[in-house]
Design a protein around this motif. Sequence first.
Motif, short mmCIF file in Angstrom:
data_model
loop_
_atom_site.label_atom_id
_atom_site.label_comp_id
_atom_site.label_asym_id
_atom_site.label_seq_id
_atom_site.Cartn_x
_atom_site.Cartn_y
_atom_site.Cartn_z
N MET A 84 35.38 24.80 34.74
CA MET A 84 35.72 23.38 34.78
C MET A 84 36.61 23.05 33.58
O MET A 84 36.64 23.76 32.58
CB MET A 84 34.46 22.53 34.73
N ARG B 219 28.82 15.15 38.31
CA ARG B 219 30.29 15.16 38.26
C ARG B 219 30.71 13.87 37.57
O ARG B 219 30.49 12.78 38.08
CB ARG B 219 30.88 15.26 39.67
N GLN C 219 34.49 17.78 33.26
CA GLN C 219 34.36 17.40 34.66
C GLN C 219 32.90 17.32 35.11
O GLN C 219 32.57 16.55 36.02
CB GLN C 219 35.13 18.39 35.54
N TYR C 220 32.03 18.11 34.47
CA TYR C 220 30.62 18.13 34.84
C TYR C 220 29.74 18.20 33.59
O TYR C 220 30.18 18.70 32.54
CB TYR C 220 30.29 19.35 35.72
#
Length: 328
Positions: free
Chosen positions: A1, A33, A103-104
């Motif tokens: 990510m 997310r 992103q996560y």
Amino acid sequence: MKAMIVNTFGGPEVFELANVPMPTVKSGHVLVRIAATSVNTVDMMIRQIGADLPLAPELPAILGMDFAGVIEEVGDDVTDYAIGDEVYGCAGGLADLAGTLAQYMVADVQLIAHKPNNLSMREAAALPLVGITAYEGLIRAGIAKDQRVLVHGGSGGVGHVALQLAKYFGADVYATGGGEKQLMLIERLGATGINYKTTAVTEYVAKHTQDAGFDVIFDSVGGANLTSSFDAAALNGQVVTTVSLIELDLSTVHFKGLSLHVVFMLIPMLHHFKRAQHGKILKQLAAIVEAGHLRPVLDESQFTLTDIAKAHERLASGQAMGKVVVEV
């Protein structure tokens, strides 16, 4: 990510775009997310000061504490959340907790809640740290209907939320600001504005309390401004501060019989101490928001993940009105 990481501490330029492994969900946690995150003063302090702060993470690190996003995976023993749920919280970016500039992230379910239905992701990401801080401070001060409450820094991140919550609890609310824009925002949010640059403490205490002083003072400025809070407080009054890293003469506190409450909302995250309290506060805040009594104010600036250095610069400039938010 993708993530914005820091390999060294220092100025805003230390942020670097990197590809890092996806975090793995674990028991009692969820994989989120990230849709948006916001910048807080403590984020800048960690980035600037680093290892000299007892809460700084080891390098390389992913900073960022607040977030709003969507659950992608749930760990064992998670019963209150499901894949697809929209959530918000303050759950990383310090010590051994990876942050939100990615992103996560994997978040402890004790530190999150379902996102208020009537807030966008950007708005929801602006609320957790400042909302928990304001709520905790007012509750510890025994906020009650018809009290006279003074919020120092009423247009700031914590201050503008404390102002609205004090109104929600039925208080008569006043707030200080240092310019026309700040005072306009304070008035728009339902409080009486006080220009601290042109009005002395004795003047506004006399005008608004007939020299009796304010029952509760929420000081989001702190530091040397605490002396103004002590001077403006009523006898046996309550003073809440979020910034108390200073040596002060407490003589006024003694002779007025004041109670001083220091709010350091990162304690549950740092020490794994009563984390569930944060989740409960976030749920309560969501209910207050959905009932129309609270809404975070966002700065007009627009930033994406790779703009995080500019977002830090924006907050540091002192020109931001409301929370600086970054879309991921």
